[in-house]
Design a protein around this motif. Sequence first.
Motif, PDB file in Angstrom:
ATOM      1  N   VAL A 259      -2.711  15.452  -0.682  1.00  0.00           N
ATOM      2  CA  VAL A 259      -1.755  16.169  -1.423  1.00  0.00           C
ATOM      3  C   VAL A 259      -1.603  17.732  -1.377  1.00  0.00           C
TER       4      VAL A 259
ATOM      5  N   ALA B 166      -5.081  10.972  -5.400  1.00  0.00           N
ATOM      6  CA  ALA B 166      -5.426  11.111  -3.857  1.00  0.00           C
ATOM      7  C   ALA B 166      -5.929   9.896  -3.603  1.00  0.00           C
TER       8      ALA B 166
ATOM      9  N   TYR C  76      -5.301   6.839  -5.011  1.00  0.00           N
ATOM     10  CA  TYR C  76      -4.124   5.980  -5.121  1.00  0.00           C
ATOM     11  C   TYR C  76      -3.408   6.077  -3.812  1.00  0.00           C
ATOM     12  N   TYR C  77      -3.089   7.417  -3.235  1.00  0.00           N
ATOM     13  CA  TYR C  77      -2.467   7.353  -2.178  1.00  0.00           C
ATOM     14  C   TYR C  77      -3.246   7.018  -0.901  1.00  0.00           C
TER      15      TYR C  77
ATOM     16  N   ASN D 167      -3.198   2.872  -1.370  1.00  0.00           N
ATOM     17  CA  ASN D 167      -1.973   2.214  -1.361  1.00  0.00           C
ATOM     18  C   ASN D 167      -0.975   2.630  -0.318  1.00  0.00           C
ATOM     19  N   GLY D 168      -1.281   3.948   0.214  1.00  0.00           N
ATOM     20  CA  GLY D 168      -0.091   4.529   1.024  1.00  0.00           C
ATOM     21  C   GLY D 168       0.058   3.491   2.159  1.00  0.00           C
TER      22      GLY D 168
ATOM     23  N   LEU E  63      -1.385  10.030   6.275  1.00  0.00           N
ATOM     24  CA  LEU E  63      -1.080   9.885   4.849  1.00  0.00           C
ATOM     25  C   LEU E  63      -0.302  11.123   4.352  1.00  0.00           C
TER      26      LEU E  63
ATOM     27  N   ALA F  56       2.928  10.264   4.496  1.00  0.00           N
ATOM     28  CA  ALA F  56       3.296   9.355   3.470  1.00  0.00           C
ATOM     29  C   ALA F  56       3.846  10.186   2.239  1.00  0.00           C
ATOM     30  N   VAL F  57       2.872  11.122   1.762  1.00  0.00           N
ATOM     31  CA  VAL F  57       3.161  12.064   0.801  1.00  0.00           C
ATOM     32  C   VAL F  57       4.257  12.984   0.936  1.00  0.00           C
TER      33      VAL F  57
ATOM     34  N   TYR G 252       6.493   9.849  -0.978  1.00  0.00           N
ATOM     35  CA  TYR G 252       5.995   9.963  -2.573  1.00  0.00           C
ATOM     36  C   TYR G 252       6.599  11.151  -3.308  1.00  0.00           C
ATOM     37  N   ARG G 253       6.553  12.458  -2.319  1.00  0.00           N
ATOM     38  CA  ARG G 253       7.007  13.570  -2.888  1.00  0.00           C
ATOM     39  C   ARG G 253       8.302  14.105  -1.974  1.00  0.00           C
TER      40      ARG G 253
END
Lengths: 124, 233
Positions: free
Chosen positions: A81, B35, B37-38, B41-42, B51, B54-55, B59-60
């Motif tokens: 993130v 993080a 979870y990402y 399950n990502g 990943l 993916a975020v 996701y975002r």
Amino acid sequence: MAQYLTLEFLAMLIGFMLIVVGLWGMITQKNLIKIVIGFSLFDTGLNIVIVSMAYIKNSTAPIIDKAVDVSQAASKVADPVPQALVLTSIVIGLGVTALMLAYVLRMYREKKSLDINSYTDLKW
Amino acid sequence: MIKKGILLLLLVGFVAIIGSLLINFTGSNELNPLARYYAENGPAEVGAANLVTAVVVTYRGFDTLGEVTILFIAAAIVGFFLKVMNADNGRPNKLRKTSEILETASTLLVPTIFMLGVYIFVNGHLTPGGGFQGGAVIATGVMMIILAQPTSRFNHKLISVLESVSGVGFVAMGILGLILASGFLNNAFLPLGKLGSLLSAGAIPIIYVFIGIKVGSELTGILDSLKENQNEI
């Protein structure tokens, strides 16, 4: 002492040093281009600090491949993130730098000077 | 003198604040729940091997749309500020002639740089890369053209058409996700494919191609506006 000799701590130290240098440049330099460079350094330092916070001890890049299996991804990768946020931050930083350089160019065209002391219109 | 003292005090205070943050910093040993979870399950939900992609894209993805918008606004303001007084185009060119080496090298390197940029954004869901990075690499190719041939002119129409089409394409992909899958910018309306292959991760490669073209054309626009002013200083 040993806790300070880690990769993430060194990265964070370098990031904070860049931030301080950038702030110093922003508040002490008189040349407009140098002020823009100060902003840019501050930005870079901040990005390094955020990425160093995302690091998990003994982890690798958050990409699933031969080194990182899908089933054990959660225990092997760094936090994705903050890295995604830094990607955003780098692009915004680039846009802001371009914008500031355009302002500098415009200001230079008005007064033919890059010294911040010749722009006193907003000074009280 | 007082001013310098205040500045020094400000800097010392700032160093004290971030120094205390730095000394108390201890790295983390495991991912936080989000993080985790990402990471868990990502791969199954999004299908992207990278990943971070993916975020960023799924996701975002809404953040990324805002980011592209900010870049667009910055490019538009740069163009606005630097174009208004661009009336005196007839002035003679004061630039020095570029060297033989740079001109020859640019004809060889520029297509390669463009190809590298396209490679980076097409493989954005597999390798460390993506639309923004690929677009920036393409802009460095444009920068090289500007350095090698300072008098060259770009086709503004083409740049703005590319930019608009890719921006509309990005939003259209998001709306398709809203209609065909579970939400705005959901990539699962196309088959997810096998994890790690080029044609996987649903709509992510298409979205990243749009982002790459958009970022590349926006940065080209910024460079072009800055270049057109080099003769006026």
